[in-house]
Motif scaffolding. Structure first.
Motif, PDB file in Angstrom:
ATOM      1  N   VAL A   2       0.484  -1.445  -0.530  1.00  0.00           N
ATOM      2  CA  VAL A   2       0.061   0.270  -0.045  1.00  0.00           C
ATOM      3  C   VAL A   2       0.811   1.213  -0.138  1.00  0.00           C
ATOM      4  N   GLU A  30      -4.370  -1.393  -7.956  1.00  0.00           N
ATOM      5  CA  GLU A  30      -5.852  -0.670  -8.223  1.00  0.00           C
ATOM      6  C   GLU A  30      -5.282   0.121  -6.695  1.00  0.00           C
ATOM      7  N   TYR A  31      -5.811   1.859  -8.164  1.00  0.00           N
ATOM      8  CA  TYR A  31      -5.949   2.810  -7.145  1.00  0.00           C
ATOM      9  C   TYR A  31      -7.566   3.267  -7.067  1.00  0.00           C
ATOM     10  N   TRP A  32      -6.495   3.456  -5.258  1.00  0.00           N
ATOM     11  CA  TRP A  32      -7.706   3.442  -4.502  1.00  0.00           C
ATOM     12  C   TRP A  32      -8.150   4.797  -4.569  1.00  0.00           C
ATOM     13  N   LYS A  34      -7.665   9.854  -0.221  1.00  0.00           N
ATOM     14  CA  LYS A  34      -8.952   9.668   0.634  1.00  0.00           C
ATOM     15  C   LYS A  34      -7.980  10.414   2.248  1.00  0.00           C
ATOM     16  N   HIS A  40      -3.268  10.683  -2.004  1.00  0.00           N
ATOM     17  CA  HIS A  40      -3.349   9.162  -3.423  1.00  0.00           C
ATOM     18  C   HIS A  40      -3.066   7.660  -2.923  1.00  0.00           C
ATOM     19  N   TYR A  41      -3.706   7.179  -2.210  1.00  0.00           N
ATOM     20  CA  TYR A  41      -3.556   5.343  -2.292  1.00  0.00           C
ATOM     21  C   TYR A  41      -3.516   4.581  -3.482  1.00  0.00           C
ATOM     22  N   PHE A  78      -2.952   0.620  -3.996  1.00  0.00           N
ATOM     23  CA  PHE A  78      -2.734  -0.980  -3.442  1.00  0.00           C
ATOM     24  C   PHE A  78      -1.798  -2.248  -4.655  1.00  0.00           C
ATOM     25  N   SER A 118      -9.980  -5.676  -3.951  1.00  0.00           N
ATOM     26  CA  SER A 118      -9.430  -5.853  -2.593  1.00  0.00           C
ATOM     27  C   SER A 118     -10.969  -5.226  -1.484  1.00  0.00           C
ATOM     28  N   GLN A 157     -11.200  -2.759  -0.138  1.00  0.00           N
ATOM     29  CA  GLN A 157     -11.633  -1.145  -0.075  1.00  0.00           C
ATOM     30  C   GLN A 157     -12.215  -0.661  -1.733  1.00  0.00           C
ATOM     31  N   MET A 158     -11.773  -1.554  -2.242  1.00  0.00           N
ATOM     32  CA  MET A 158     -12.720  -1.360  -3.567  1.00  0.00           C
ATOM     33  C   MET A 158     -14.218  -2.149  -3.933  1.00  0.00           C
TER      34      MET A 158
END
Length: 118
Positions: free
Chosen positions: A7, A41-43, A46, A59-60, A62, A101, A103-104
């Motif tokens: 992450v 994955e671009y979260w 946040k 910018h998070y 994964f 994930s 989160q998504m």
């Protein structure tokens, strides 16, 4: 090869395309050192629990990787040196989870067990 999950938090003043290009950049670093980026994955942006380098948001991203340890060490070293990356967390896993994930996933799709009332 060992499996890893990462992450990464990048600075909030980057655009979404710049943050996604960071993911691609570190994917090429892995492939140059004998590993591969299995999935990313671009979260999005946040809010963080506390300020990091005077930033309240970030910018998070994964990353799921399959790479030897020297490739991971080189990628982490370059992440620490990169001025846009604020934090990185790397975890070695036995296997990658299927699908997106947590989160998504949408809130109603998440697997929740029964709640106990007190």
């Amino acid at each position: 090869m060992p499996l890893y999950e990462h992450v990464m938090i990048a600075r909030q003043d980057l655009s979404a395309t710049q943050a996604e290009s960071l993911i691609e950049h570190f994917g090429t670093v892995l492939s140059d050192n004998g590993g591969k980026l299995v999935e990313n994955e671009y979260w999005g942006v946040k809010t963080m629990a506390y300020k990091i380098n005077k930033n309240r948001k970030g910018h998070y991203a994964f990353l799921r990787t399959d790479a030897p340890a020297p490739a991971i060490q080189e990628m982490e070293r370059l992440m620490r040196l990169h001025e846009d990356v604020m934090r990185v967390l790397t975890i070695k896993v036995d296997q990658h989870a299927e699908g997106p994930s947590v989160q998504m996933q949408k809130r109603d799709e998440r697997d929740r067990g029964p709640r106990e009332r007190r």
